[in-house]
Design an enzyme around this catalytic site. Sequence first.
Site, PDB file in Angstrom:
ATOM      1  N   ILE A  70      63.783  77.497   8.198  1.00  0.00           N
ATOM      2  CA  ILE A  70      64.047  76.895   9.722  1.00  0.00           C
ATOM      3  C   ILE A  70      62.700  75.853   9.789  1.00  0.00           C
ATOM      4  O   ILE A  70      61.477  76.247   9.877  1.00  0.00           O
ATOM      5  CB  ILE A  70      64.304  78.101  10.815  1.00  0.00           C
ATOM      6  CG1 ILE A  70      64.554  77.277  12.114  1.00  0.00           C
ATOM      7  CG2 ILE A  70      63.121  78.768  11.008  1.00  0.00           C
ATOM      8  CD1 ILE A  70      65.074  78.129  13.342  1.00  0.00           C
ATOM      9  N   SER A  71      62.978  74.685  10.482  1.00  0.00           N
ATOM     10  CA  SER A  71      62.049  73.793  10.757  1.00  0.00           C
ATOM     11  C   SER A  71      61.327  74.354  11.994  1.00  0.00           C
ATOM     12  O   SER A  71      61.678  75.030  12.926  1.00  0.00           O
ATOM     13  CB  SER A  71      62.449  72.541  11.229  1.00  0.00           C
ATOM     14  OG  SER A  71      63.165  71.787  10.031  1.00  0.00           O
ATOM     15  N   GLN A  72      59.742  74.021  11.878  1.00  0.00           N
ATOM     16  CA  GLN A  72      59.017  74.221  12.852  1.00  0.00           C
ATOM     17  C   GLN A  72      59.411  73.528  14.350  1.00  0.00           C
ATOM     18  O   GLN A  72      59.465  72.436  14.255  1.00  0.00           O
ATOM     19  CB  GLN A  72      57.479  73.828  12.335  1.00  0.00           C
ATOM     20  CG  GLN A  72      56.458  74.098  13.180  1.00  0.00           C
ATOM     21  CD  GLN A  72      55.093  73.236  12.709  1.00  0.00           C
ATOM     22  OE1 GLN A  72      55.105  72.646  11.753  1.00  0.00           O
ATOM     23  NE2 GLN A  72      54.023  73.186  13.643  1.00  0.00           N
TER      24      GLN A  72
END
Length: 222
Positions: A70-72
């Site tokens: 999951i992206s930052q």
Amino acid sequence: MARGLNAAGIGMTSPRTRARMVARLREKGIRDERVLAALAAVPRHQFVEEALASRAYEDSALPIGFAQTISQPYVVARMIELLLEENTPRNVLEVGTGCGYQAAVLAAIFPEVYSIERIQGLLERARRNLLGLRLANLRLVHGDGYAGLEQAAPFHSIIVAAAAPRVPEALVRQLAAGGRMILPLSAANGGQRLVLIERNGRGFRESELDPVRFVPMEAGKA
Ligand code: SAH
């Protein structure tokens, strides 16, 4: 809601924890109030495994299965802010649905959102994660982002969540006049940079921005 209950019990997934995450994004330089409001609204802990829910509001990437992440939050905020600069949100295409988190953030801002994922199992997981949010303006598609999504093109905004070695040609073709695309590109030395592409009446303008780290964009469905 059952997911994240344990973590909720110790206050790690509360709206207050999320508000603190948003305050940190503001300190790091995110200015667009539409973006900050969307990140304050989407419950990120519902997009990660229960065991990781207590870490959902740290500003870091986390595993979501299928060797993907999951992206930052900062990177999600920064990329969407760049898409929106001097712009009214219209339709947007996301490549790389993953767990569906960024798609939910986009759906809180843009009136029309399409998101493509190449891994079927991940897309199903994203559907489950998104179910409770009832986002009627979001369409998830199983497909290869290298081909874009011809049937819904052109897009005013395109955002890519996986790093390709060069700008996928189909995506360039599907970008509307006056539109913007933001994507990570990988260089031969293994480094990556965010690249912003703006389409104007005459052609394209490309600017290289922040160094980033994304999973690789891969061809074909899985
Ligand atoms: N947007 C997600 C991040 C997902 S990570 C979030 O909100 O956190 C990047 C995703 O891109 C992975 O799920 C990976 O499977 C997907 N991906 C990689 N290459 C792709 C391609 N060619 N087409 C569609 N999705 C792709």
